[in-house]
Design a protein around this motif. Structure first.
Motif, PDB file in Angstrom:
ATOM      1  N   VAL A 255      -6.318  54.557  80.393  1.00  0.00           N
ATOM      2  CA  VAL A 255      -7.466  55.027  81.808  1.00  0.00           C
ATOM      3  C   VAL A 255      -8.106  56.554  81.320  1.00  0.00           C
ATOM      4  O   VAL A 255      -7.055  57.546  81.204  1.00  0.00           O
ATOM      5  N   ILE A 256      -9.283  56.680  81.111  1.00  0.00           N
ATOM      6  CA  ILE A 256      -9.709  58.283  80.254  1.00  0.00           C
ATOM      7  C   ILE A 256     -10.496  58.289  82.103  1.00  0.00           C
ATOM      8  O   ILE A 256     -11.478  58.051  82.517  1.00  0.00           O
ATOM      9  N   GLY A 257     -10.771  59.610  82.485  1.00  0.00           N
ATOM     10  CA  GLY A 257     -11.369  60.357  83.349  1.00  0.00           C
ATOM     11  C   GLY A 257     -11.851  61.534  82.993  1.00  0.00           C
ATOM     12  O   GLY A 257     -11.325  62.865  83.429  1.00  0.00           O
ATOM     13  N   HIS A 258     -12.597  61.906  81.672  1.00  0.00           N
ATOM     14  CA  HIS A 258     -13.029  63.066  81.201  1.00  0.00           C
ATOM     15  C   HIS A 258     -13.597  64.439  82.646  1.00  0.00           C
ATOM     16  O   HIS A 258     -14.084  65.518  82.680  1.00  0.00           O
ATOM     17  N   TYR A 259     -14.701  63.536  83.282  1.00  0.00           N
ATOM     18  CA  TYR A 259     -15.051  64.541  84.484  1.00  0.00           C
ATOM     19  C   TYR A 259     -15.034  63.151  85.699  1.00  0.00           C
ATOM     20  O   TYR A 259     -14.957  62.266  85.661  1.00  0.00           O
ATOM     21  N   LEU A 260     -15.532  64.005  86.993  1.00  0.00           N
ATOM     22  CA  LEU A 260     -15.697  63.360  87.653  1.00  0.00           C
ATOM     23  C   LEU A 260     -17.120  63.575  88.500  1.00  0.00           C
ATOM     24  O   LEU A 260     -16.778  64.794  88.537  1.00  0.00           O
ATOM     25  N   GLY A 261     -17.921  63.159  89.263  1.00  0.00           N
ATOM     26  CA  GLY A 261     -18.498  63.449  89.989  1.00  0.00           C
ATOM     27  C   GLY A 261     -17.772  63.783  91.887  1.00  0.00           C
ATOM     28  O   GLY A 261     -19.271  63.226  92.658  1.00  0.00           O
ATOM     29  N   GLY A 262     -17.380  63.895  91.866  1.00  0.00           N
ATOM     30  CA  GLY A 262     -16.932  64.156  93.838  1.00  0.00           C
ATOM     31  C   GLY A 262     -16.201  63.255  93.891  1.00  0.00           C
ATOM     32  O   GLY A 262     -15.924  62.263  93.704  1.00  0.00           O
ATOM     33  N   GLY A 263     -15.146  63.590  95.051  1.00  0.00           N
ATOM     34  CA  GLY A 263     -14.705  62.635  95.220  1.00  0.00           C
ATOM     35  C   GLY A 263     -13.621  62.632  96.625  1.00  0.00           C
ATOM     36  O   GLY A 263     -13.440  62.200  97.740  1.00  0.00           O
ATOM     37  N   PHE A 264     -13.424  64.085  96.659  1.00  0.00           N
ATOM     38  CA  PHE A 264     -12.702  64.465  98.272  1.00  0.00           C
ATOM     39  C   PHE A 264     -11.774  63.803  98.515  1.00  0.00           C
ATOM     40  O   PHE A 264     -11.708  63.859  99.674  1.00  0.00           O
ATOM     41  N   GLY A 265     -10.781  63.104  98.050  1.00  0.00           N
ATOM     42  CA  GLY A 265      -9.874  62.399  98.829  1.00  0.00           C
ATOM     43  C   GLY A 265     -10.427  60.722  98.191  1.00  0.00           C
ATOM     44  O   GLY A 265      -8.982  60.022  98.999  1.00  0.00           O
ATOM     45  N   SER A 266     -11.716  59.886  98.292  1.00  0.00           N
ATOM     46  CA  SER A 266     -11.870  59.397  98.413  1.00  0.00           C
ATOM     47  C   SER A 266     -11.233  58.400  96.561  1.00  0.00           C
ATOM     48  O   SER A 266     -11.075  57.013  96.460  1.00  0.00           O
ATOM     49  N   LYS A 267     -11.310  59.284  95.406  1.00  0.00           N
ATOM     50  CA  LYS A 267     -10.860  58.417  94.373  1.00  0.00           C
ATOM     51  C   LYS A 267      -8.969  59.163  94.018  1.00  0.00           C
ATOM     52  O   LYS A 267      -9.485  59.123  93.058  1.00  0.00           O
ATOM     53  N   LEU A 268      -8.622  58.280  95.067  1.00  0.00           N
ATOM     54  CA  LEU A 268      -7.127  59.447  94.843  1.00  0.00           C
ATOM     55  C   LEU A 268      -6.723  58.092  94.347  1.00  0.00           C
ATOM     56  O   LEU A 268      -5.759  58.489  93.351  1.00  0.00           O
ATOM     57  N   GLU A 269      -6.733  57.089  94.485  1.00  0.00           N
ATOM     58  CA  GLU A 269      -6.438  55.598  94.136  1.00  0.00           C
ATOM     59  C   GLU A 269      -7.853  54.765  93.952  1.00  0.00           C
ATOM     60  O   GLU A 269      -8.745  55.048  94.276  1.00  0.00           O
ATOM     61  N   THR A 270      -7.319  53.750  92.559  1.00  0.00           N
ATOM     62  CA  THR A 270      -8.832  52.570  91.985  1.00  0.00           C
ATOM     63  C   THR A 270      -8.431  51.841  93.341  1.00  0.00           C
ATOM     64  O   THR A 270      -7.715  51.766  94.743  1.00  0.00           O
ATOM     65  N   GLY A 271     -10.240  51.230  93.693  1.00  0.00           N
ATOM     66  CA  GLY A 271     -10.613  50.294  94.454  1.00  0.00           C
ATOM     67  C   GLY A 271     -10.444  48.682  93.502  1.00  0.00           C
ATOM     68  O   GLY A 271      -9.773  48.691  92.677  1.00  0.00           O
ATOM     69  N   LYS A 272     -10.805  47.907  94.598  1.00  0.00           N
ATOM     70  CA  LYS A 272     -10.544  46.452  93.914  1.00  0.00           C
ATOM     71  C   LYS A 272     -11.699  46.398  92.599  1.00  0.00           C
ATOM     72  O   LYS A 272     -11.142  45.378  91.798  1.00  0.00           O
ATOM     73  N   TYR A 273     -12.088  46.710  92.932  1.00  0.00           N
ATOM     74  CA  TYR A 273     -13.025  46.847  92.003  1.00  0.00           C
ATOM     75  C   TYR A 273     -12.983  46.770  90.091  1.00  0.00           C
ATOM     76  O   TYR A 273     -13.540  46.580  89.587  1.00  0.00           O
ATOM     77  N   SER A 274     -11.860  47.895  90.504  1.00  0.00           N
ATOM     78  CA  SER A 274     -11.966  47.612  88.817  1.00  0.00           C
ATOM     79  C   SER A 274     -10.776  46.835  88.140  1.00  0.00           C
ATOM     80  O   SER A 274     -10.875  46.554  87.437  1.00  0.00           O
ATOM     81  N   ILE A 275     -10.306  46.391  89.703  1.00  0.00           N
ATOM     82  CA  ILE A 275      -9.567  44.902  89.484  1.00  0.00           C
ATOM     83  C   ILE A 275      -9.995  44.350  89.177  1.00  0.00           C
ATOM     84  O   ILE A 275     -10.548  43.113  87.913  1.00  0.00           O
ATOM     85  N   LEU A 276     -11.487  43.900  89.823  1.00  0.00           N
ATOM     86  CA  LEU A 276     -12.193  42.884  89.717  1.00  0.00           C
ATOM     87  C   LEU A 276     -12.849  42.541  88.031  1.00  0.00           C
ATOM     88  O   LEU A 276     -13.258  41.778  87.605  1.00  0.00           O
ATOM     89  N   ALA A 277     -13.354  44.390  88.203  1.00  0.00           N
ATOM     90  CA  ALA A 277     -13.940  44.216  86.841  1.00  0.00           C
ATOM     91  C   ALA A 277     -13.138  44.212  85.282  1.00  0.00           C
ATOM     92  O   ALA A 277     -13.615  43.584  84.585  1.00  0.00           O
TER      93      ALA A 277
END
Length: 770
Positions: A255-277
């Motif tokens: 998993v690569i996460g070089h930069y992040l355009g904001g999260g504020f807690g909503s991106k502390l875990e992944t979502g179903k979108y990653s599994i489906l992708a």
């Protein structure tokens, strides 16, 4: 130099730590050269020039585009689904539904296991199917071609309705998701001993997560390995979740996460979108990019849970609190998602009070699940507690600042064992913040300016502590010092836009005398950087910076041993001065780092640092107090915020520029809770989310934020916290903001607003009632 009798190394007469526990106890810096200065971001050019590659920028050869079909109802059963027509469309490469073999995989949000596609959808936006196609438009065409027959079920969209007899059941077994109680002392006896007691109900509206970069990822299978570029606050958390769901070894998931355009807690875990992708990519043999739309993020990617609170408080005439009793209801939505997480902590622990009882209930409703949101639970509780303290102060004819100063705790009252605070900055934040704001003069000027005018002025304040922000293990950092004096810093913590990389570079600079521009920092990547927990909870700097300092100290030890040979002196008599090493403190006997022969021969020196546990029986908390002045048009109900001052005690200021940016950003988010942000569900007819875009969901803009903002660091270097004296800042800067605004509006108008947000419609109604 190693002391043969004791078996220890010394650097400048100080024992070199040999265990993480000893690293934690390093002496604090005194006079600093880099730490505490205003240093521009080390990756600032990349961010502002557009050369930084965010996950949403990633494009791979032959890449497909994924999209998710979502339930249009807040509660419905999927009776039939047919993807035949979608599969035949030009450009559609794969379709996943509950009939697909991959649908047997399970996924969990929090502690609740879910199927990838539930037969019973419990909130608007729950995934029903997924498509991969050559173009985003063709993916959307594929979604529209999927035939779904729904049985629409009764829904519940409000917390108070959820617990009523006969309410629609979100899950079998009732709509109570969780409950929590706490008690110390005897509240009834405390109220009987009070000279005054007040009780009031408060509510806060749900805030929706809306970071600038949308939620999503790009995935690519390379043989049996999976590479993911994800917009995430923690690459290792995403790696773990994907490996678990897909039944893969961790070593096969990068998993690569070089930069992040904001999260504020909503991106502390992944979502179903990653599994489906990932499943779509595996089926098609091509990379798949799946980023959600803004509407989808509003529906599915989390919120700050709404709250309904009742607070009763008692006090003596001298301002001493005698009892607090707090009940609250919150909702994490359709699945267990922390609807009441930490909602009562400020009542438990912020002010000295011997008799406290709290009871919190989390309920299910048919809405998207909550996610952690900058200081979970605390801003809601502050909205109630800080307004109540102002009301009590008025009741006993005491200044609100003096009333709070009367009730400052010296130790944690709610943690097991009542540990002492590592530093008690609450009093200093309130006292020095009031002085800098000119509290009493400002209040008097506001009252004078309001006389005979429909435009009223007022000043208010509120204070807080943050439950976390202390940091802790695990954290591993590897430093490499090259022969030309440049440094590579390898750590896996994500810089979520808060300046983490800059702070870590300053720690290296402070220890080794190397300017930040000579330090190259690895971006978060599970394949190349060291393990780190997700960046959140205001714990990243206090977690990672001690590990960085420990690694730098180990390199310093090697340099002194090598320089001793060149200078013909004992290592214990050598001193660092900038990027040079002096013998006996004599400038004439010195050598630059790049001139050390041992370093030139070795080519690179390596230091590995770890983070030790926090000290026992010590509570490490950041504290804050905020002050604001407002202007209220009593004819229209409009509130203008004229100025704001934030006094924050978060240990040592590591980088003043980053520090101030955090303060101003956190206050802006708190202004949203207090005055503009409000999730609206159509509870009467459809149960659907009404304001699902940036036009209808009112984020504060530059016109809502005062130009006159002051950041006042209350720098109490916390020697017990960790070896860098740092504590968290990102969360406490949002906690008291909304309550301070509410108190200022009351001072201006004499009207209490107990339900957030304080928008013109709500305030006009209250002014008319008065």
């Amino acid at each position: 130099m190693r002391d043969e009798n004791k078996g220890r190394y010394y650097v400048q007469g100080i024992p070199v730590p040999e265990t993480p526990e000893e690293e934690q106890q390093l002496e604090q810096w005194e006079d600093t050269r880099f730490i505490g200065e205003s240093i521009p971001r080390v990756d600032g050019y990349e961010r502002v020039s557009g050369s930084a590659v965010y996950p949403s920028d990633v494009v791979l050869p032959g890449m497909l585009y994924g999209a998710i079909l979502r339930c249009p109802h807040p509660h419905a059963r999927v009776k039939r689904i047919d993807a035949t027509a979608a599969e035949k469309l030009p450009g559609v490469r794969a379709v996943l539904t509950r009939n697909s073999p991959e649908a047997d995989l399970s996924w969990s949000h929090g502690s609740h296991p879910q199927k990838l596609f539930e037969d019973r959808c419990r909130y608007e936006g729950e995934a029903v199917a997924a498509v991969a196609a050559d173009h985003p438009d063709r993916a959307m065409d594929g979604l529209r071609a999927i035939e779904v027959e729904y049985e629409v079920l009764p829904f519940v969209a409000e917390m108070d309705e959820s617990l009523q007899s006969g309410a629609a059941s979100v899950h079998s077994g009732g709509n109570t998701a969780d409950s929590d109680t706490y008690e110390r002392g005897d509240p009834e006896q405390g109220f009987s001993r009070s000279d005054t007691a007040l009780q009031q109900d408060y509510t806060t509206a749900a805030e929706l997560h809306t970071p600038l970069e949308l939620h999503g990822c790009v995935v690519n299978w390379e043989g049996s390995g999976l590479t993911v570029w994800e917009s995430t606050q923690g690459v290792f958390a995403v790696q773990s979740q994907l490996a678990e769901v897909l039944d893969m070894p961790l070593s096969r998931v990068r998993v690569i996460g070089h930069y992040l355009g904001g999260g504020f807690g909503s991106k502390l875990e992944t979502g179903k979108y990653s599994i489906l992708a990932a499943l779509l990519a595996k089926r098609t043999g091509k990379p798949v990019k799946m980023f959600l739309t803004r509407e989808e993020t509003y529906l599915t990617c989390g919120n700050r849970p709404p709250s309904s609170m009742r607070l009763k408080a008692g006090a003596k005439k001298d301002g001493t609190l005698t009892a607090l009793q707090f009940t609250c209801t919150g909702t994490g939505g359709a699945y267990p998602a922390g609807g009441i997480a930490l909602m009562d902590w400020l009542v438990r622990d912020q002010y000295a009070c011997p008799n406290v009882r709290t009871e919190c209930t989390d309920v299910f409703i048919n809405s998207g699940p909550a996610r952690p949101f900058r200081a979970p639970g605390h801003p809601q509780c502050s909205w109630a507690l800080e307004q109540m303290l102002d009301e009590l102060a008025e009741e006993i004819d005491m200044d609100p600042v003096d009333f709070r100063l009367q009730n400052i705790p010296r130790q944690s009252q709610a943690r097991s064992g009542n540990p002492k605070y590592s530093s008690t900055g609450l009093e200093e934040c309130i006292r020095r913040g009031a002085e800098a704001f000119e509290w009493k003069k400002t209040r008097q000027r506001a009252e004078e300016a309001s006389q005979g005018s429909p435009i009223k002025r007022g000043a208010g304040m509120a204070a807080c502590l943050w439950f976390a922000g202390d940091g802790g293990p695990p954290a591993t950092v590897i430093l490499r010092l090259y022969s030309d004096g440049s440094v590579n810093l390898n750590m896996g913590a994500s810089d979520i836009g808060t300046g983490t990389k800059t702070v870590m570079a300053l720690v290296v600079s402070e220890e080794l005398g190397i300017r930040p521009e000579y330090i190259q920092i690895e971006h978060a990547d599970t394949a190349t950087t060291q393990y780190a927990t997700p960046s959140g909870g205001s714990k990243t700097v206090p977690t990672e910076s001690p590990a960085v300092r420990a690694a730098a100290i180990k390199i310093k030890r090697q340099l002194l041993d090598m320089a001793a040979d060149d200078l013909g002196a004992e290592p214990s008599l050598l001193r660092f001065q900038g990027d040079r090493i002096l013998a006996h403190g004599e400038p004439s006997r010195s050598i630059p780092l790049t001139g050390i022969s041992g370093l030139r021969r070795r080519g690179v020196l390596v230091g590995v640092g770890h983070r030790a546990p926090n000290p026992d029986n010590v509570a490490i908390n950041p504290f804050a107090a905020q002050f604001c002045e407002v202007e209220v048009n009593t004819n229209t109900g409009e509130v203008g915020i004229l100025r704001f001052l934030g006094a924050h005690e978060s240990g040592r200021v590591m980088d003043r520029l980053t520090y101030d940016n955090q303060v101003y950003g956190g206050i802006t988010m708190g202004i949203g809770l207090g005055t503009t942000e409000h999730r609206i569900l159509d509870s009467g007819q459809t149960g659907k989310l009404v304001n699902r875009n940036w036009h209808d969901y009112k984020l504060p803009t530059a016109l809502d934020v005062p130009a006159d903002k002051t950041s006042l660091p209350i720098e109490m270097v916390d020697e017990l916290a960790n070896s860098t004296g740092s504590k968290g800042l990102g969360e406490p800067v949002t906690i008291p903001t909304a309550a301070a605004i509410a108190n200022a509006v009351y001072h201006a108008t004499g009207v209490r607003v107990y339900d957030s947000p304080i928008n013109p419609l709500r305030l006009s109604e209250l002014l008319a009632e008065r």
